[in-house]
Structure formats: structure tokens, C-alpha cells
Motif scaffolding. Structure first.
Motif, PDB file in Angstrom:
ATOM      1  N   ALA A   1       3.132  -2.166  -4.905  1.00 36.16           N
ATOM      2  CA  ALA A   1       3.324  -1.870  -3.555  1.00 36.16           C
ATOM      3  C   ALA A   1       4.788  -2.509  -3.312  1.00 36.16           C
ATOM      4  CB  ALA A   1       2.364  -2.147  -2.627  1.00 36.16           C
TER       5      ALA A   1
ATOM      6  N   THR B   1       1.956  -3.906   3.050  1.00 28.15           N
ATOM      7  CA  THR B   1       0.669  -3.967   2.104  1.00 28.15           C
ATOM      8  C   THR B   1      -0.281  -4.892   3.236  1.00 28.15           C
ATOM      9  OG1 THR B   1       1.680  -3.389   0.157  1.00 28.15           O
ATOM     10  CG2 THR B   1      -0.213  -4.480   0.144  1.00 28.15           C
TER      11      THR B   1
ATOM     12  N   SER C   1       1.594 -11.074   2.433  1.00 23.86           N
ATOM     13  CA  SER C   1       1.193  -9.716   2.668  1.00 23.86           C
ATOM     14  C   SER C   1       1.631  -9.554   4.374  1.00 23.86           C
ATOM     15  CB  SER C   1       0.082  -9.308   2.525  1.00 23.86           C
ATOM     16  OG  SER C   1      -1.068 -10.075   3.359  1.00 23.86           O
TER      17      SER C   1
END
Length: 472
Positions: free
Chosen positions: A134, A141, A215
Motif C-alpha cells: 500500500a 492505510t 499508518s
């Protein structure tokens, strides 16, 4: 181009169902999203008998039911991988198999991006290898953590613990450890997965903790008032000490309410004939297994307790997928002697429906987080019998912090005597301690209901998440 969200669950039943329920909730807040759930298939295990058996028939039934009721959720099965390198550890395989699927994942995400605006990619923490994919594709993400905030606090703190403590946790005995937001925890109560820094999976966990901290956010299957201290500790940045902590979204409890069987299960029919709050339910999850000796001991404890019971029994390993022969497994005459107050189910029971039944008054559980949330959501008091993963940590919280369970005392080898099981079952139904646990769990049941209503903490957190997904 329509806005798409891609979910990437670990295919274990508890992981997959809670993530699908997350997808349903996101759609409630923003029906314009198109949600795709990527499923990686069972690997070819002809040369590797240790690979876990992933999407079982009950999970397949669940996916079929979702397909028919929620057309905005699409399931996309990645091509199967040919083989998995042999490793004795199920934990290592849980992290390894998603990594082996990275090429297929990369292609799937690129294909989806050609026809949709890919707003976010939400991955199970076991699918951490997908974070690299990703990142390379510049897709926002988020991690989905299907366990509680207590286990998340520990996971995020592992890199700090690794620097602070020179030995493996398994070598520290009953030494007390301080984890942000948690009461002092004995090293011996820590999950086995983080207890040995020489194990092959330990580095996977270190990497996962580091990636989660980088993230766009972490979605947790809990609600604020269930784990107030630890949620605050995580949000205040106490668990990630070498950088910022991403936003935390406590959106639970996520529970599947669908009954996939058209016909009422035989155990529910039996429960219909039992008095209110009179039955203790014993069930230990899709991976909870016992030796033949332990099953015999459990039978003796249940018989001696005098309590009505509903008990799910599976074959001991290695034949645990085969239907058990109860006459061989259980003490001679047990089924006949207890037929008026006990019911033994082979392999599986509809747990959500059982826990919701008026006749059930107590739950002996392995402390898997989904089971804990299912029990709390209906106000069901518990006896805690942890078996694997983070369940021993969950037990500490259930017994000492939340006070919604009584703890079983194990022998050094993990064996539980008939006398101990009998004592705890009686205590749950007949003692002051049992009544206090019952009152406590009823309070949390009410808080869970409030959290999910409009204006409640989980509803607000989900609205914030949906808004963030829309804006990216």
C-alpha cells in the motif's frame, strides 16, 4: 469513478467476521462507498500439513449470507499460492502467508484503482506485509485490530519493551511489567507470541508495531468505557515512544447477529425447555482444543457441580476436525447420568444465539475477544479459561479490571482439575462473588448499547472515521 474502500482481513473466522461487520458499519455511515473485501485462499498444503485450514465451511456460509443481504460489499478471492515454506509455528505462518500473497495483492489493488477512486485500504494486523504494498502504491492505510485496546497497547509497546528488557519475557517468570494503561502484568501472563525474542515470529511483531505507528489510523473492536484507561494511554501517545501515535477509532462491539442456519439448532431447542438463567455454556472458539484427559476431567467437574450445562466438545488433536465419539471421549455413563440437565454439542454451536438465550446464565470461555464482546453485549457473566494468543492477558482484565469474570486456577502444566471447574461454576451461580460479576457485566452491557447509539462514543468514532475516509 466511485469511491472504494478495500478491506483485507486475516481469514480466521473471528478476524474475518468482525472486519466484514466493520464494512457494514462504514456503509451505514456512507452508503456511497463501494467496499471490496479481499480473501486469500487456503494455500496448497500437499507438502505442508502445518498450514492452517483457513476459510472453513461456517465462514463460507457467512460470506454467502453477506453477499445476499449487502450487495455493496464485494468479495474478491485472490489467486491461490502454490505452496508455503514449512514452519512449525502457526503464528509465523499467520504473518508469512499474507506476505506470500503480496504479488497477488498488488495486482488486485491496481485493478481496483483503474475503475474506482481507492480512498483507503484497511488491513488486519496479521496482514502487516500488505503495508509495504500500500505504501508503494500511495494508498492511505489503516489497521484493523480485532482484539481489545489492552492487547493493542501491548503490541504498540513491544519495540519499547524490547529496548528496556534484555531477556525474553519467558525467562522473567512472575516479574511484573508496566505497560501503558494496563495494571502491572506478570511476564508469565504475556502472550506466548511475544515471550521469546529468538522465535521466528518475534520480528514480525516488531515490524507490525512499527508499521501500525506509521499508518493513517488504527480501528479497534472495543468501546471507550470498557477500556477507558488503556484507550487514553494509547491516544495520549504513551505506547509509541519514538514518534507520533496515529488516530485511534474505538468502534465496537462488532458482532455478527446473523443466524446462518435456516433451521433452529438442536441445542437452542433444548435451551427452550430449561429454566431462565439456569444453564452454564462451555465453548472455546474455533481453535480451542483439549486433551482427552482434560475432557474427562471437565465432564467430572460438570457432573459434580449439579449445574445444568450446554457443552461444545471437539476431538482432541490431531483428529480435531473429525466428529467426536462422545461415548469414547467422556466418562462411562456420563451422558446417561446427566441427560436431564446437560446437553453436549459436537464441534460447533451458534454462540451468539446461545448467549442471547434466556436460559443461559453463565459462560465458561477461552477469553477470545469476539467471545468476550458477545458475552458483554448480552450481560453474560463469565468463567475465564484462557488457552492461547492474548487470552491470558484478556483474563487479567476480565477478572481484575472489569470484574466481569471469575478466573480458573490452572496447575503448572495448564491442566484444570474437575474440582476447580466445579468450584468456579458453583461460585458463578450460587455465591456473592458470582452475583457481583453478574451486576458488573450488566453495567457494561448497558454501556455497550449506549456506545453504539447516535451520539455514543463508538458511533461518534465511526462517523469521524467515515468522514476521514471521504476526505482522503
Amino acid at each position: 469513478m466511485e469511491n472504494a474502500i478495500v478491506l483485507y482481513p486475516f481469514p480466521g473466522r473471528g478476524h474475518l467476521i468482525s472486519m466484514v461487520e466493520l464494512g457494514k458499519l462504514i456503509l451505514k455511515h456512507n452508503p456511497s462507498f463501494n467496499i471490496t473485501i479481499l480473501i486469500f485462499n487456503k494455500p496448497n498444503t500437499s507438502t505442508n500439513s502445518t498450514a492452517p485450514q483457513y476459510v472453513a465451511s461456517s465462514t463460507t456460509q457467512y460470506i454467502t449470507a453477506v453477499n445476499s443481504t449487502t450487495p455493496s460489499i464485494n468479495f474478491h478471492h485472490l489467486p491461490p499460492i502454490s505452496e508455503v515454506p514449512s514452519t512449525p509455528s502457526p503464528i509465523a505462518q499467520a504473518f508469512l502467508i499474507p506476505r506470500l500473497n503480496n504479488l497477488n495483492l498488488h495486482q488486485a489493488l491496481k485493478t481496483i484503482s483503474q475503475t474506482s477512486k481507492l480512498k483507503a485500504f484497511i488491513i488486519d494486523f496479521f496482514c502487516d506485509a500488505a503495508f509495504e504494498v500500500a505504501t508503494n502504491l500511495v494508498i492511505p492505510t489503516y489497521y484493523f485490530f480485532p482484539s481489545g485496546a489492552s492487547a493493542l497497547s501491548l503490541l504498540l509497546y513491544i519495540p519499547t519493551l524490547h529496548k528496556k528488557v534484555e531477556k525474553s519475557l519467558k525467562d522473567l517468570g512472575d516479574m511484573l511489567l508496566d505497560i501503558p494503561g494496563l495494571p502491572p502484568i506478570r511476564a508469565s501472563d504475556m502472550p506466548g507470541s511475544i515471550s521469546d525474542r529468538t522465535a521466528e515470529w518475534y520480528e514480525y511483531l516488531l515490524n507490525t508495531a512499527a508499521h501500525m505507528a506509521k499508518s493513517n489510523g488504527i480501528i479497534v473492536n472495543t468501546f471507550d468505557l470498557l477500556e477507558t484507561k488503556v484507550v487514553k494511554a494509547i491516544s495520549d501517545g504513551l505506547c509509541v515512544q519514538d514518534g507520533p501515535t496515529p488516530p485511534i477509532f474505538c468502534i465496537g462491539p462488532l458482532i455478527s447477529s446473523s443466524n446462518q442456519d435456516e433451521d433452529e439448532h438442536e441445542c437452542l431447542k433444548w435451551l427452550n425447555s430449561q429454566p431462565s438463567r439456569s444453564v452454564v455454556f462451555l465453548c472455546f472458539g474455533s481453535m480451542g482444543l483439549f486433551s482427552a484427559k482434560q475432557l474427562e476431567e471437565m465432564a467430572v467437574g460438570l457432573e459434580n457441580s449439579g449445574q445444568r450445562f450446554l457443552w461444545v466438545v471437539r476431538n482432541p488433536p490431531p483428529n480435531n476436525e473429525e466428529e467426536p465419539n462422545l461415548d469414547e471421549l467422556l466418562p462411562k455413563g456420563f451422558l446417561e447420568r446427566t441427560k436431564d440437565r446437560g446437553f453436549v454439542v459436537k464441534q460447533w454451536a451458534p454462540q451468539v444465539e446461545v448467549l442471547s438465550h434466556d436460559s443461559v446464565g453463565g459462560f465458561v470461555t477461552h477469553c477470545g475477544w469476539n467471545s468476550v464482546l458477545e458475552a458483554i453485549s448480552v450481560g453474560m457473566p463469565m468463567v475465564a479459561w484462557p488457552l492461547y494468543a492474548e487470552q491470558r492477558l484478556n483474563m487479567v482484565f476480565l477478572v481484575d479490571e472489569m470484574k466481569v469474570a471469575l478466573g480458573l486456577k490452572e496447575m503448572e502444566d495448564g491442566f484444570v482439575s474437575a474440582e476447580e471447574l466445579e468450584k468456579r461454576v458453583r461460585e458463578l451461580f450460587e455465591s456473592k462473588a458470582g452475583r457481583e460479576v453478574r451486576e458488573s457485566v450488566l453495567g457494561f452491557r448497558d454501556e455497550a448499547m449506549i456506545a453504539q447509539k447516535e451520539g455514543g462514543s463508538s458511533h461518534v468514532a465511526l462517523a469521524k472515521l467515515a468522514q476521514l475516509l471521504e476526505q482522503t
